[in-house]
Design a protein around this motif. Structure first.
Motif, PDB file in Angstrom:
ATOM      1  N   ARG A 123      11.699  16.078   3.069  1.00  0.00           N
ATOM      2  CA  ARG A 123      10.773  14.975   3.306  1.00  0.00           C
ATOM      3  C   ARG A 123      10.115  15.041   4.671  1.00  0.00           C
ATOM      4  O   ARG A 123       8.937  14.735   4.815  1.00  0.00           O
ATOM      5  CB  ARG A 123      11.505  13.659   3.177  1.00  0.00           C
ATOM      6  CG  ARG A 123      11.758  13.273   1.752  1.00  0.00           C
ATOM      7  CD  ARG A 123      12.510  11.996   1.747  1.00  0.00           C
ATOM      8  NE  ARG A 123      12.614  11.440   0.411  1.00  0.00           N
ATOM      9  CZ  ARG A 123      13.267  10.327   0.166  1.00  0.00           C
ATOM     10  NH1 ARG A 123      13.837   9.672   1.147  1.00  0.00           N
ATOM     11  NH2 ARG A 123      13.337   9.869  -1.057  1.00  0.00           N
ATOM     12  N   ASP A 138       0.831  -1.208   0.000  1.00  0.00           N
ATOM     13  CA  ASP A 138       0.000   0.000   0.000  1.00  0.00           C
ATOM     14  C   ASP A 138       0.870   1.264   0.000  1.00  0.00           C
ATOM     15  O   ASP A 138       0.454   2.307   0.456  1.00  0.00           O
ATOM     16  CB  ASP A 138      -0.925  -0.038   1.233  1.00  0.00           C
ATOM     17  CG  ASP A 138      -2.052   0.988   1.113  1.00  0.00           C
ATOM     18  OD1 ASP A 138      -2.465   1.258  -0.020  1.00  0.00           O
ATOM     19  OD2 ASP A 138      -2.485   1.511   2.151  1.00  0.00           O
ATOM     20  N   LEU A 192      10.501  11.815  -3.791  1.00  0.00           N
ATOM     21  CA  LEU A 192      10.484  10.383  -4.105  1.00  0.00           C
ATOM     22  C   LEU A 192      10.985  10.083  -5.510  1.00  0.00           C
ATOM     23  O   LEU A 192      11.281   8.942  -5.831  1.00  0.00           O
ATOM     24  CB  LEU A 192       9.063   9.824  -3.950  1.00  0.00           C
ATOM     25  CG  LEU A 192       8.602   9.605  -2.513  1.00  0.00           C
ATOM     26  CD1 LEU A 192       7.167   9.135  -2.491  1.00  0.00           C
ATOM     27  CD2 LEU A 192       9.493   8.610  -1.799  1.00  0.00           C
ATOM     28  N   ARG A 203       1.387  13.735  11.472  1.00  0.00           N
ATOM     29  CA  ARG A 203       2.776  13.990  11.095  1.00  0.00           C
ATOM     30  C   ARG A 203       3.075  15.487  10.992  1.00  0.00           C
ATOM     31  O   ARG A 203       4.216  15.881  10.749  1.00  0.00           O
ATOM     32  CB  ARG A 203       3.111  13.296   9.776  1.00  0.00           C
ATOM     33  CG  ARG A 203       3.348  11.798   9.950  1.00  0.00           C
ATOM     34  CD  ARG A 203       4.142  11.243   8.797  1.00  0.00           C
ATOM     35  NE  ARG A 203       5.134  12.215   8.378  1.00  0.00           N
ATOM     36  CZ  ARG A 203       5.357  12.539   7.121  1.00  0.00           C
ATOM     37  NH1 ARG A 203       4.670  11.992   6.169  1.00  0.00           N
ATOM     38  NH2 ARG A 203       6.261  13.440   6.818  1.00  0.00           N
ATOM     39  N   ALA A 240       7.744  15.493  -3.018  1.00  0.00           N
ATOM     40  CA  ALA A 240       7.984  14.730  -1.802  1.00  0.00           C
ATOM     41  C   ALA A 240       9.383  14.120  -1.778  1.00  0.00           C
ATOM     42  O   ALA A 240       9.744  13.413  -0.839  1.00  0.00           O
ATOM     43  CB  ALA A 240       6.941  13.626  -1.665  1.00  0.00           C
ATOM     44  N   ARG A 251       9.143  17.420   6.232  1.00  0.00           N
ATOM     45  CA  ARG A 251       8.135  18.469   6.379  1.00  0.00           C
ATOM     46  C   ARG A 251       6.959  18.339   5.432  1.00  0.00           C
ATOM     47  O   ARG A 251       6.054  19.148   5.474  1.00  0.00           O
ATOM     48  CB  ARG A 251       8.786  19.815   6.106  1.00  0.00           C
ATOM     49  CG  ARG A 251       9.915  20.107   7.057  1.00  0.00           C
ATOM     50  CD  ARG A 251      10.258  21.498   6.811  1.00  0.00           C
ATOM     51  NE  ARG A 251      11.491  21.882   7.424  1.00  0.00           N
ATOM     52  CZ  ARG A 251      11.945  23.115   7.302  1.00  0.00           C
ATOM     53  NH1 ARG A 251      11.270  23.987   6.598  1.00  0.00           N
ATOM     54  NH2 ARG A 251      13.061  23.438   7.884  1.00  0.00           N
ATOM     55  N   LEU A 291       2.585  13.153   1.938  1.00  0.00           N
ATOM     56  CA  LEU A 291       2.070  12.744   0.631  1.00  0.00           C
ATOM     57  C   LEU A 291       0.982  11.695   0.820  1.00  0.00           C
ATOM     58  O   LEU A 291       1.179  10.708   1.536  1.00  0.00           O
ATOM     59  CB  LEU A 291       3.201  12.168  -0.223  1.00  0.00           C
ATOM     60  CG  LEU A 291       2.781  11.527  -1.549  1.00  0.00           C
ATOM     61  CD1 LEU A 291       2.349  12.581  -2.557  1.00  0.00           C
ATOM     62  CD2 LEU A 291       3.909  10.684  -2.129  1.00  0.00           C
ATOM     63  N   VAL A 310       9.121   9.302   2.952  1.00  0.00           N
ATOM     64  CA  VAL A 310       8.625  10.674   3.074  1.00  0.00           C
ATOM     65  C   VAL A 310       8.611  11.095   4.540  1.00  0.00           C
ATOM     66  O   VAL A 310       8.814  12.262   4.857  1.00  0.00           O
ATOM     67  CB  VAL A 310       7.223  10.808   2.441  1.00  0.00           C
ATOM     68  CG1 VAL A 310       6.685  12.212   2.615  1.00  0.00           C
ATOM     69  CG2 VAL A 310       7.274  10.469   0.967  1.00  0.00           C
ATOM     70  N   GLY A 334      -1.419   4.821  -3.174  1.00  0.00           N
ATOM     71  CA  GLY A 334      -1.453   3.959  -2.004  1.00  0.00           C
ATOM     72  C   GLY A 334      -1.689   4.824  -0.777  1.00  0.00           C
ATOM     73  O   GLY A 334      -1.346   6.001  -0.768  1.00  0.00           O
ATOM     74  N   ASN A 335      -2.265   4.224   0.251  1.00  0.00           N
ATOM     75  CA  ASN A 335      -2.515   4.996   1.467  1.00  0.00           C
ATOM     76  C   ASN A 335      -1.327   4.956   2.425  1.00  0.00           C
ATOM     77  O   ASN A 335      -1.281   5.711   3.383  1.00  0.00           O
ATOM     78  CB  ASN A 335      -3.749   4.448   2.184  1.00  0.00           C
ATOM     79  CG  ASN A 335      -5.026   4.796   1.447  1.00  0.00           C
ATOM     80  OD1 ASN A 335      -5.226   5.946   1.067  1.00  0.00           O
ATOM     81  ND2 ASN A 335      -5.866   3.807   1.218  1.00  0.00           N
ATOM     82  N   GLY A 336      -0.372   4.053   2.161  1.00  0.00           N
ATOM     83  CA  GLY A 336       0.756   3.917   3.073  1.00  0.00           C
ATOM     84  C   GLY A 336       0.364   3.324   4.408  1.00  0.00           C
ATOM     85  O   GLY A 336       0.933   3.672   5.444  1.00  0.00           O
ATOM     86  N   ARG A 339       5.028  13.539  -6.471  1.00  0.00           N
ATOM     87  CA  ARG A 339       6.094  12.652  -5.967  1.00  0.00           C
ATOM     88  C   ARG A 339       7.449  13.355  -5.988  1.00  0.00           C
ATOM     89  O   ARG A 339       8.282  13.125  -5.120  1.00  0.00           O
ATOM     90  CB  ARG A 339       6.145  11.355  -6.775  1.00  0.00           C
ATOM     91  CG  ARG A 339       4.983  10.419  -6.456  1.00  0.00           C
ATOM     92  CD  ARG A 339       5.000   9.164  -7.310  1.00  0.00           C
ATOM     93  NE  ARG A 339       6.158   8.322  -7.075  1.00  0.00           N
ATOM     94  CZ  ARG A 339       6.265   7.461  -6.067  1.00  0.00           C
ATOM     95  NH1 ARG A 339       5.279   7.343  -5.204  1.00  0.00           N
ATOM     96  NH2 ARG A 339       7.341   6.733  -5.908  1.00  0.00           N
TER      97      ARG A 339
END
Lengths: 237, 256, 235
Positions: free
Chosen positions: C88, A89, C65, C161, C63, C90, C93, A97, C97-99, C60
Motif C-alpha cells: 500500500r 470522497d 483494498l 506521495r 491497492a 508504494r 490509487l 492506501v 472518489g478523489n480521496g 482496488r
C-alpha cells in the motif's frame, strides 16, 4: 529494487495521529458543522429537559446528569460527522492506501473529537447553570475539571471506535447508538456522580466525588488500549 | 475456504447426529424432570411461598446466559489469537451468542416477574440485574455486527473484536452500577452464597434445573453451530455458481 | 478472445503486478472470477471493458483494498496478502472518489497527503506547480472546485506521495481537452521515471495512444491482451 523513500514506517504513528487530528480540527474550523449544528442541538436538548422536568428543584438536582446525557446525544452526532468527512470522497480508502495504520487513525480522530467535545461540554455546563441554576463551589472546581477531561477522553475513544466500524457500511448508521450507548454507561454514571459531588446538588461532599475519577481513568485507559488493538479489525484492516 | 467436504449435499444435510440425538433426549428428559420437581415435588418457600418456583428457571438461565457470554468471548479470542484464524471458533462464538441472548431474555423476564412478586416492583437497580440488561443489549449489537456482511473472515475478525470489547465493557458496567447503588440493599433471595434457606428437595430441584439447562445449551449450540457451517457452505456453494455465471458474462454480446 | 498469455518470466522479477487466478468478493458477488494477468515495471497498461466487468475491482485489489479470496497476487514483488502494508505504501490509487476533504483548500489537501509520507514543503509546492494548481487556485476550498480541478488535485496528491505503481480509474472523466493532454503527459513522464501505470477507461480511443498494452476485462477476468498499436513497446 525499492527506492529509499518507501521504507516501511518512515513516519512514526504518533506523528500520523497528530496530522490526522490537526486535519480534522482544521476541517471543523472551516466547515463549523459542530459549532453551527451540533452545539445548537445540544442546547435545545437542555431546554427540552427543562420542559420535561417542569420543576426548578428537580432540574437543579439532576442538572449534572442532564449535562452528560446531552453530551452523549451530541457525541453520536459528532461521531457521524467525523466519519462522514472520511467516507464522502473515499478519503478513508485513501488513508489505507497511504499506509496509515489503524492505530494512528483511531488515536488521531479520537483526539480531534475530544477537543471538540471539551468545548461542547463547556457550553452545556454554562447552559445548565443558566437554565437550571446549580451553584459552582470553589472547592469542587478541581474535581470538575478532572472529570471533564477524563470523561471526554473516554467518550471520544469509544465514539471513534464504533464510528469506524459503522463508517464502512452506508445505511447502517443506526447501529451506532446501539453499540455506543451501553458501552459509555459507566462514563455517564461516573461523570454524573462526580459532577454532583463537585456542585453539591444532591448534598454530597466534594470528597465523595474523587473515587469516581478512578473509574473514569480505568475506563479511558481500558478503551485506549483495547480500542487501539480492536480498531484495525473493526475497519476491516 | 470453508470446512464442509465437497460431498456434503447442503440441500439435504441436517444438523443432527447420534450424539446430538442422545443429548437432545437427555435435555428434554431433564426439562421434564425440572417441571416435575419445580412445580410439583418441591415445597413452597416459607416466606416467598409459590413464587419461589420461578427460581428454578431464573437461576439456571442466568447461569447459562453468563456461560454463553464467556464461551463467546473465549472462542472469539481463540479465533483472533490463533494463527490459523479458524472459522470453527467464529461460528462457535456466534452460535453461543445466539443461544445466550435467548437465555438472557428469559433471565430478565423471570427476574422482573419474581421481583414483582417478592418486592412489589418489576425493576430494581440491582447491579446484577442491570449488568444482565446491558449484556443483553450488547449481545443484540454483537449479533447485528455479525450480519454486516463481507467475507467470512471479515465477519469473523470484526465480530471477534466486538465480542472482546464486550469483555472490557461488562465488568466496568457492573462495577459502576455497584458503586452507583452502594447503599442499595442486596436482594436476599438470589444471593450467590446461598443464603436462601432451602430444604433438600428445593436444592435438588435447582440442581436439576442447572443440569437440564446446561444440556439444553450444549445441544442448541451444537445445532446452531452446524447450521452456521451449512449457511457458510451454502454461501460458498452459491459462490461457485456465481463464479461460473460471472465468467460466462464475458461470452455475452455485451462482453466484447 | 484468446486467454491471457502466461506471465513472461523476466530475470530479476521485473513484474509490477502478477495475478494468478485471483478471486475477490464484494457483498457475496464475485467481482473478480479468477483473473490472470501481469504488468511489467515501467509499462502503461490500459484496462478496458464494459461497465461491471471488474476493472475497478482489479485496481482496488492491486491497492490492497479488497481481500484476495482465492489465487495468488504479487504487487511490486511483494505478496499482496502477507505484505499488504508494504504494498500500500508504494501504490497510489485514484478511484471513483478523489480521496479529498472538500472543506479544505487544494494546497491543504496536497499538504496533508504529502505529510503522510513525509514530503517536505518544497515537494508539495512542486506537485502543485506540476498540476497547474499553484497561484489563486491553491487557496480555494476543494468543495468549490470544478470536477476537473478536483481530479488534478487528487493527481497532485498521487505525485506528492511518490507512488511506484499508479492505479487510475477513469482518470479522463470530467477533464477538459487541455487537462487530458496534461494528464497523458504526466503519466508518460511518470512511466519514463520508472513508475508503472495501470489505467481503467471506457474511452479506449482516448487512452489507447498512451498505453503500451491493452487488457480487455470481462466477467471478472482478463480476456484479451494486445500490444497497443501506437507504441513500439508492446509485449
Amino acid at each position: 529494487m525499492a527506492p529509499d523513500h518507501s521504507v516501511a514506517g518512515a513516519i512514526p504513528p504518533w506523528r500520523l495521529a497528530w496530522l490526522i487530528a490537526l486535519k480534522d480540527l482544521r476541517i471543523e474550523a472551516r466547515s463549523r458543522v459542530v459549532v453551527y449544528q451540533v452545539l445548537p442541538f445540544a442546547v435545545i436538548v437542555m431546554v427540552m429537559f427543562g420542559f420535561a422536568l417542569d420543576d426548578d428543584g428537580i432540574a437543579q438536582r439532576v442538572a449534572p446528569g442532564l449535562i452528560w446525557l446531552a453530551t452523549l446525544f451530541s457525541l453520536l452526532v459528532v461521531v457521524q460527522r467525523s466519519f462522514a468527512v472520511e467516507a464522502a470522497d473515499g478519503a478513508l480508502d485513501a488513508l489505507r492506501v497511504a499506509g496509515v495504520d489503524a492505530v494512528s487513525i483511531f488515536l488521531g480522530k479520537a483526539l480531534a473529537m475530544a477537543a471538540q467535545l471539551v468545548v461542547l461540554e463547556l457550553v452545556l455546563f454554562v447552559t445548565a447553570v443558566v437554565l437550571y441554576g446549580p451553584r459552582v463551589r470553589p472547592g469542587g472546581l478541581a474535581l470538575l475539571v478532572v472529570t471533564w477531561v477524563l470523561a471526554t477522553i473516554g467518550l471520544a475513544l469509544v465514539g471513534t471506535l464504533y464510528g469506524g466500524l459503522t463508517a464502512g457500511f452506508t445505511g447502517r448508521e443506526t447501529l451506532l447508538p446501539l453499540l455506543v450507548l451501553p458501552v459509555v454507561a459507566p462514563v455517564l454514571i461516573g461523570a454524573t456522580r462526580a459532577v454532583e459531588s463537585a456542585l453539591g446538588t444532591t448534598g454530597a461532599a466534594v470528597s465523595e466525588g474523587w473515587p469516581w475519577i478512578g473509574l473514569l481513568t480505568v475506563f479511558a485507559g481500558a478503551f485506549g488500549v483495547g480500542g487501539s488493538l480492536a480498531f484495525g479489525p473493526l475497519i476491516d484492516e | 475456504m470453508s470446512i464442509p467436504p465437497d460431498d456434503t449435499d447442503i440441500t439435504t444435510a441436517g444438523t443432527s447426529s447420534a450424539a446430538t440425538r442422545l443429548l437432545g433426549t437427555l435435555a428434554v428428559v431433564g426439562v421434564a424432570w425440572l417441571v416435575a420437581f419445580g412445580l410439583l415435588f418441591s415445597p413452597a418457600d416459607r416466606d416467598q411461598r409459590e413464587s419461589v418456583r420461578i427460581m428454578y428457571v431464573h437461576v439456571p438461565s442466568a447461569w447459562l446466559a453468563y456461560l454463553a457470554f464467556i464461551v463467546t468471548a473465549g472462542a472469539s479470542a481463540l479465533y483472533l489469537f490463533r494463527a490459523a484464524h479458524s472459522l470453527v471458533w467464529d461460528r462457535l462464538a456466534g452460535a453461543s451468542a445466539e443461544v445466550g441472548v435467548v437465555f438472557m431474555g428469559i433471565t430478565l423476564l423471570t427476574g422482573m416477574l419474581w421481583g414483582r412478586l417478592s418486592w412489589g416492583v418489576f425493576w430494581t437497580w440491582d447491579a446484577r440485574l442491570t449488568t444482565t440488561a446491558f449484556l443483553f443489549v450488547t449481545y443484540v449489537g454483537y449479533l447485528a455486527v455479525r450480519r454486516l456482511g463481507g467475507t467470512h473472515q471479515q465477519r469473523a475478525r470484526r465480530s471477534a473484536a466486538v465480542a472482546l470489547l464486550g469483555v472490557l465493557e461488562i465488568p466496568l458496567v457492573h462495577f459502576s452500577v455497584r458503586l452507583w447503588r452502594n447503599l442499595h440493599q442486596e436482594s436476599t433471595v438470589a444471593r450467590p452464597d446461598g443464603d436462601v434457606k432451602m430444604d433438600g428437595l428445593m436444592l435438588f430441584s435447582l440442581v436439576v434445573g442447572l443440569v437440564a439447562f446446561t444440556l439444553l445449551y450444549v445441544w442448541l449450540v451444537i445445532h446452531r453451530q452446524r447450521a452456521l457451517v451449512l449457511e457458510d457452505a451454502a454461501e460458498d456453494h452459491g459462490l461457485e455458481q456465481a463464479l461460473s455465471d460471472r465468467r460466462a458474462e464475458a461470452a455475452l454480446p455485451g462482453g466484447r | 478472445m484468446s486467454p491471457a498469455p502466461d506471465p513472461t518470466t523476466h530475470p530479476g522479477g521485473g513484474l509490477a503486478v502478477e495475478f494468478t487466478d485471483a478471486v475477490a468478493i464484494v457483498g457475496g458477488f464475485p467481482v473478480l472470477a479468477g483473473a490472470n494477468f501481469h504488468v511489467r515495471r515501467g509499462e502503461i497498461v490500459l484496462l478496458h471493458g464494459p461497465n461491471g466487468a471488474g476493472k475497478t475491482s482489479l485496481l482496488r485489489l492491486c491497492a490492497g483494498l479488497l481481500p484476495l479470496e482465492r489465487g495468488q497476487a504479487r504487487v511490486l514483488g511483494l505478496d499482496l496478502v502477507r505484505q499488504r502494508a508494504d504494498v500500500r505504501r508504494r501504490v497510489g490509487l485514484l478511484g471513483h472518489g478523489n480521496g479529498l476533504y472538500v472543506d479544505l483548500t487544494v494546497s491543504e489537501n496536497v499538504a496533508f497527503w504529502g505529510a503522510t509520507v513525509g514530503a517536505g514543503a518544497g515537494e508539495i509546492a512542486a506537485a502543485l506547480v506540476r498540476m497547474g494548481l499553484d497561484g489563486r487556485l491553491a487557496t480555494v476550498a476543494v468543495g468549490r472546485c470544478s470536477a476537473g480541478q478536483k481530479r488534478r488535485t487528487a493527481l497532485a496528491c498521487l505525485v506528492v506521495r511518490r507512488a511506484e505503481l499508479w492505479l487510475l480509474d477513469e482518470p479522463h472523466a470530467s477533464l477538459d481537452a487541455v487537462a487530458r493532454d496534461e494528464l497523458d503527459d504526466l503519466l508518460r513522464k511518470a512511466a519514463a521515471a520508472g513508475a508503472t501505470v495501470i489505467v481503467a477507461s471506457h474511452e479506449t480511443e482516448r487512452a489507447a495512444p498512451l498505453a503500451t498494452r491493452q487488457l480487455a476485462v470481462a466477467g471478472g477476468r482478463v480476456v484479451d491482451d494486445t500490444p497497443s498499436p501506437g507504441v513500439g513497446r508492446g509485449t
